[in-house]
Design an enzyme around this catalytic site. Structure first.
Site, PDB file in Angstrom:
ATOM      1  CG  HIS A 106      -1.883   1.149   1.241  1.00 53.31           C
ATOM      2  ND1 HIS A 106      -2.978   1.201   0.406  1.00 53.31           N
ATOM      3  CD2 HIS A 106      -1.909   2.293   1.984  1.00 53.31           C
ATOM      4  CE1 HIS A 106      -3.640   2.321   0.633  1.00 53.31           C
ATOM      5  NE2 HIS A 106      -3.018   3.003   1.581  1.00 53.31           N
ATOM      6  CG  ASP A 142      -5.783  -0.309   2.220  1.00 53.89           C
ATOM      7  OD1 ASP A 142      -5.230  -1.148   1.489  1.00 53.89           O
ATOM      8  OD2 ASP A 142      -6.406   0.672   1.777  1.00 53.89           O
ATOM      9  CB  ALA A 396     -41.315  -1.670   6.061  1.00 59.24           C
ATOM     10  CD  GLU A 437     -37.753  -8.845   6.947  1.00 52.30           C
ATOM     11  OE1 GLU A 437     -37.881  -9.861   6.241  1.00 52.30           O
ATOM     12  OE2 GLU A 437     -38.347  -8.681   8.015  1.00 52.30           O
ATOM     13  CD  GLU A 534     -35.843 -17.345  24.050  1.00 51.18           C
ATOM     14  OE1 GLU A 534     -34.643 -16.980  24.104  1.00 51.18           O
ATOM     15  OE2 GLU A 534     -36.664 -17.110  24.956  1.00 51.18           O
ATOM     16  NE  ARG A 621     -33.438  -9.708   9.808  1.00 53.40           N
ATOM     17  CZ  ARG A 621     -34.750  -9.560   9.908  1.00 53.40           C
ATOM     18  NH1 ARG A 621     -35.245  -8.467  10.438  1.00 53.40           N
ATOM     19  NH2 ARG A 621     -35.562 -10.509   9.496  1.00 53.40           N
TER      20      ARG A 621
END
Length: 663
Positions: A106, A142, A396, A437, A534, A621
């Site tokens: 670099h 980097d 949504a 989602e 859960e 998620r």
């Protein structure tokens, strides 16, 4: 036996890297490079020609990270991968093909100046030293451990070209010493200090604009950073473009306003601090290279002339941001944030205005009540008129995915596709709300924008129609990006805060989870935990999310162009049950608690009893936010308990208004 290497290289430093490998006894099995862009000024050495002269197989694939290329590289069984000024990030599966590791050279002293064009950026910023770094390649650009560095002194006379030559020589010297030690396993690795890391994005020709209100020293540094063979620093003179190739700083500006010509021989321009002498330049991109006085004569400049871009008492035009769905949760908070910054003017459309009433008197806020499926002429006109477009209109809420799947598809995909095509037609930047989602039932610990698979359930699980509608639009936008559309996709992960929903939305089941839980507390009904509650989510404060989104709109150094960015808080992971328990704790301690019925307890419920048989949930998620950190210099700061407290307080006060209305 010599070590086998596969090399990714471009530019002079790519040539220097290949030559160093050959000189130190490495066996180069293949080289991957880029085809030269005819629009670029290719002043550097050719990797392809060097490989041809040395009988090295060379390839220039559009995507070296494609599974077919990864498979071919793996069959070469390389000990090492090396990247020398290759322009694309190499994926983790590709890096894993090297038995002993993958390493990049670099052009800066990491962790400073990660990212693109470091040699130009250090000059722009007036640095006095830089260097080259050999480091291990990891997923983040980097960011891997450092094996070796060599410093380069930056002289005041250096330009982008001369500094590049110094870096090329430094790279050759560093690799000459480091490569044999690497093959012998004698190079120690040192982790980078993340607290010292800085990141800079790619530069474009437009970044060379001279702003005379800045100090002359800053303009001098800009000129030398982008002088030949780069496009040059420039300003407007009447209908012409003045390109500056060489300049110097003179103390003082004779008390004149920035941009005013102090003299034409030498050609000296007043700046915000001191003045800049233009030694050489040209008129327009195809003009003759002239000395400053001759240039002044050709442009018709005289003492006292004012160059365009000088302060004229008129503010630059505000950036016009079009927000479709401006009354929604994200739209109203984003509008408020942008209006605090005088650089922006917000145009908004929505079918209601209850959440934006506080903004409607602002002189830079323009609202029209309307429906995106009906007011197409207004929308097309304003997309053409505005600079940045955010289509935030979507259904949504999960219950709607199963009970109104066709309406979800019609609005979330079909209507939004029309908006995207208007952006293509008028060449407008679109910032599109993808969604967490889209990752569906991905099994990765952290969901990554660039590498995670997008996994959904069978067709008879209609809850995935929202996910696939958004995913398909993501892919369409990406394809348009390849044809020139300027876009950014952002993926919110469970943003929460005031004005998230309405309690009435929760009463009909069409709300986010936290709103439903708060309604249960307000009405004294049991908190229903679907499938035990859960499922884990990462809850993100709206203030954190909006700050990241505002930085995407700012788009410093064009870093967000063509990018996908998760915006979430991986530290705020909690199950829905834990969310309910924290809500209950804060509810019981709230000053308004006495106005509501006793807590009715938690009740476990099967999800299909509420959502129907078309529902399917995911266990976790959690976002990777490395792109947001790198591109936006952003990290979330608000803890979940504070977010829950602010959200709860908002809805309790809404409930109190309902109680007052009933009386």
């Amino acid at each position: 036996m010599s070590s086998k290497a596969v090399v990714f290289a471009y530019h002079d430093i790519g040539c220097a890297g290949i030559e160093a490998l050959l000189n130190t006894g490495y066996d180069i099995a293949a080289v991957f490079t880029h085809a030269d862009d005819p629009k670029e000024n290719n002043f550097y050495g050719s990797v392809a020609q060097l490989c041809a002269r040395n009988g090295i197989p060379v390839h220039a694939p559009e995507d070296a990270n494609h599974p077919l290329w990864i498979e071919r590289i793996a069959k070469l069984n390389p000990d090492y991968l090396f990247s020398f000024y290759y322009r694309n990030l190499l994926s983790e599966p590709l890096l894993a093909t090297a038995r002993k590791g993958a390493f990049n050279l670099h052009g800066s002293l990491l962790p400073k100046y990660r990212g693109r064009a470091p040699a130009n950026w250090v000059l722009v910023n007036g640095e006095t030293e830089t260097g080259v770094t050999l480091h291990r390649m990891v997923k983040r650009a980097d960011a891997g451990a450092i094996l070796a560095q060599q410093k380069v002194i930056i002289e005041r006379s250096d330009t982008g070209l001369t500094l590049h030559a110094k870096l090329r020589d430094a790279a050759s010297n560093l690799l000459r010493d480091a490569l044999p030690q690497l093959a012998q396993g004698k190079l120690a690795e040192t982790a980078q200090d993340e607290s010292q890391a800085t990141y800079f994005g790619r530069r474009t020709a437009a970044d060379g604009k001279l702003e005379w209100k800045k100090p002359a020293e800053e303009l001098f540094n800009l000129v030398r950073a982008v002088t030949q063979p780069y496009p040059g620093a420039f300003c407007a003179v009447g209908e012409h473009k003045l390109v500056v190739w060489q300049a110097d700083v003179v103390k003082g500006n004779e008390g004149l306003a920035p941009g005013r010509v102090i003299s034409v021989n030498p050609l000296r321009i007043a700046c915000g601090e001191d003045s800049l002498v233009i030694k050489f330049g040209q008129r327009n991109d195809n003009g003759l290279y002239l000395a400053g006085p001759s240039l002044a004569n050709e442009l018709g400049l005289v003492d006292g002339s004012v160059l365009r871009g000088a302060e004229s008492g008129r503010k630059p035009r505000r950036t016009r941001v079009l927000i479709l769905g401006v009354n929604g949760f994200i739209g109203n908070h984003l509008s408020e944030r942008l209006l605090r910054d005088d650089r922006y003017e917000v145009y908004g459309l929505d079918i209601g205005s209850d959440a934006i009433e506080r903004l409607r008197s602002h002189p830079n806020f323009h609202y029209v009540e309307g429906d995106i499926s009906i007011h197409t002429e207004w929308i097309e006109y304003h997309i053409k008129k505005c600079d940045v477009v955010l289509p935030l209109v979507a259904i949504a809420t999960p219950i709607e995915y199963t009970r109104n799947p066709l309406r979800v598809f019609e609005l979330d995909f079909e209507e939004n596709l029309k908006l995207v095509r208007y952006c293509v037609k008028y060449n407008k930047r679109v910032i599109f709300p993808s969604t967490s989602e889209v990752y569906g039932m991905c099994q990765d610990q952290y969901f990554d924008e660039d590498t995670s698979n997008l996994v959904v359930g069978p067709v008879n699980k209609q809850r995935w129609i929202y996910s696939v509608s958004k995913q398909l639009l993501d892919r369409v936008i990406w394809a348009y990006g390849a044809k020139g559309l300027n876009f950014t996709l952002f993926r919110p992960f469970n943003w929460m805060g005031p004005r998230l929903d309405r309690l009435d939305s929760a009463r009909i089941g069409s709300s986010r989870a936290i709103t439903q839980l708060i309604l249960n507390l307000v009405e004294g009904t049991p908190i229903r935990l679907f499938d035990g509650g859960e499922q884990k989510r990462c809850f993100t404060d709206i203030a954190d999310g909006i700050e990241a989104l505002a930085r995407i709109i700012d788009n410093d150094n064009d870093a967000c162009n063509g990018q996908i960015i998760n915006i979430g808080n991986p530290e705020n992971e909690a199950s829905i049950r834990q969310l309910g328990e924290e809500l209950l704790r804060q509810f019981e301690a709230h000053p308004l608690r006495g106005n509501f019925p006793p807590f009715a307890g938690f009740r476990d419920v099967e999800s299909k009893a509420f959502y129907g048989t078309g529902y399917q949930d995911v266990a976790h998620r959690k976002p990777s936010i490395e792109n947001a950190k790198r591109l936006l210099n952003w990290e979330p700061t608000v803890e979940m308990s504070e977010t829950i407290g602010n959200t709860l307080d908002f809805f309790l006060r809404e409930a109190m208004l309902e109680i007052a209305d009933k009386k």
